[in-house]
Design an enzyme around this catalytic site. Structure first.
Site, short mmCIF file in Angstrom:
data_model
loop_
_atom_site.label_atom_id
_atom_site.label_comp_id
_atom_site.label_asym_id
_atom_site.label_seq_id
_atom_site.Cartn_x
_atom_site.Cartn_y
_atom_site.Cartn_z
N ASN A 178 51.28 -22.94 91.36
CA ASN A 178 51.23 -24.40 91.37
C ASN A 178 52.46 -24.93 92.13
OD1 ASN A 178 53.46 -24.93 89.40
ND2 ASN A 178 52.10 -23.76 88.07
N ARG A 179 52.53 -26.23 92.27
CA ARG A 179 53.53 -26.79 93.18
C ARG A 179 54.84 -27.18 92.50
NH1 ARG A 179 50.17 -31.18 96.23
NH2 ARG A 179 52.10 -31.45 97.38
#
Ligand code: C5P
Length: 426
Positions: free
Chosen positions: A223-224
């Site tokens: 994920n970011r």
């Protein structure tokens, strides 16, 4: 870091006493598990004296603690040296006939490093090479043996690498700095922590960054999350006088100085580290972006593109909710511990951000929930943030915004206020 040091039955076992010293002097907590044959070269008394822990090689000692299960689950790194031809064969074929082989089978996600030592013929034998190949394909790091003089008059590849080389390789594998290591929070961390401040004398565990869930040896679902907010919280907690342990998933920024870093990769590794850390934490802040799902199957080899079979479909299974589990564990043990969650929320036609956040706070049952409003212009990796802090006691929502350090300072202030209200520091 909790290390299991497995020792095989070879003359090079004597060199492993130096390796053990390197680990313990760097502050690591090492449990030695020699094989029966290893104790013919170096006795149990030596391993006990150097490690400071009881030493056994049988699953029938301390049966009530289910030793192999505990050691396998708790280990953050397993090092086997010397890894003899027999030990490599037993590990490759999944045998469970002594404490060390049982522990290797029980070790879930932790990194494993094996340092072989044997005569050249044994090392080069196709059986040994096939076993090494198998172990490597399962993600175990098998070092190449060094070349040089062996036990008899022979020489060639088969020498145990020098203890310093194994030490460096093992810590690099575990993602820990080789110097200085600062694992269980203790005197050395206290030196780095500010002696005064609202959190002086308290231990704060903070998770940060995004977990990565492997699909095969080269691919993962991630994920970011940049880890910036978690790192800012760790620095703010340190500046408030706490001893800080940072459970670092993947982060784009380095951890701050003066905090104890435990690297994790997956949600399951983070869960294990968090539950372990909870035992001595006064405050836990779950700022990490934990993957809600992980691939149901992880391929031991790279998934290949093939024209003769259909493209793969990834099926997912749900990861445990660590935050919830931490709260349940605390409540079951009636511990005094403040647990803080983070939530990235958006509003929609059915409710605004705060409605959804309040529902999440009830579900997770943590003490404080720091709510991020994720909108179009508020993206992961930014240097600023804007949050609302909700409390389970129902007190007024508190807003904080600015740089991630400003937000971190506001969260730490709020935690200090809650602690002085509910749990006065000893
Ligand atoms: O449910 P949601 O992912 O929005 O909750 C976010 C909060 O829960 C964060 O504090 C995050 O660290 C934590 N979390 C967790 N385990 C999960 C998912 C989220 O502890 N599997």
């Amino acid at each position: 870091m909790r290390i299991v040091l497995g020792v095989g039955g070879g003359i090079a076992a004597y060199k492993v006493a130096s390796l053990l010293r390197l680990f313990t002097e760097a502050g690591h907590d090492v449990t030695v598990i020699p094989t029966e044959a290893a104790t013919r070269f170096v006795g149990v008394a030596t391993w006990e004296a150097l490690s400071g822990h009881p030493v056994s090689n049988s699953v029938f000692d301390e049966v009530h603690t289910v030793n192999h299960v505990r050691l396998g689950h708790e280990a953050e790194l397993i090092v086997v040296a010397p890894a003899t031809a027999d030990l490599l064969a037993r590990a490759a074929t999944g045998q469970a006939n002594d404490l060390l082989s049982n522990t290797l089978l029980m070790a879930g996600g932790c990194p494993v490093l094996m340092a072989p030592a044997m005569h050249t013929e044994m090392w080069q034998h196709p059986a040994t090479q096939a076993n090494v190949e198998t172990l490597r394909s399962r993600g175990i790091t098998v070092l190449e043996p060094a070349s040089g003089r062996l036990t008899g008059s022979d020489s060639g590849p088969g020498r145990l690498p020098e203890p310093e080389a194994i030490f460096e390789a093992a810590l690099a594998l575990a993602g820990a700095p080789s110097v200085p290591a600062t694992p269980p929070l203790s005197a050395s961390d206290a030196l780095l922590a500010s002696p005064r401040g609202p959190l002086a004398g308290l231990t704060v565990t903070i998770s940060a960054g995004g977990t990565r869930e492997p699909l095969d040896p080269v691919r993962f679902l991630g994920n970011r999350s940049s880890g910036k907010q978690g790192v800012a919280l760790a620095a703010a907690a340190r500046d408030a006088g706490a001893k800080v342990r940072l459970l670092a998933a993947h982060m784009d920024v380095p951890p701050p100085a003066g905090v104890n870093v435990v690297k994790v990769e997956t949600a399951l590794e983070l869960r294990k580290a968090a539950l372990h850390a909870a035992a001595d934490s006064d405050v836990i802040i779950m700022a990490a972006a934990v993957a809600d799902f992980r691939p149901a199957d992880v391929s031991g080899t790279k998934i290949k593109k093939r024209d003769d079979v259909a493209d793969p479909v990834i099926s997912l299974v749900r990861n445990p909710d660590i935050l919830r589990e931490l709260v349940e564990t605390r409540d079951a043990a009636s511990r005094r511990q403040l647990i803080v969650g983070f939530a990235a929320e958006t509003g929609d036609a059915d409710g605004d951000v705060l409605d959804y956040a309040a529902a999440k706070l009830r579900r997770k049952a943590c003490d404080l929930l720091v709510v991020n409003h994720v909108g179009q212009d508020k993206v992961f990796g930014e240097d600023t943030n804007s949050v609302v802090i909700l409390s389970r006691t129902g007190s007024e929502p508190q807003e904080a915004s600015g740089s991630k350090s400003d937000v971190a300072a506001a969260v730490i202030d709020r935690i200090s206020a809650e602690l002085s209200r509910v749990v006065p520091p000893a």
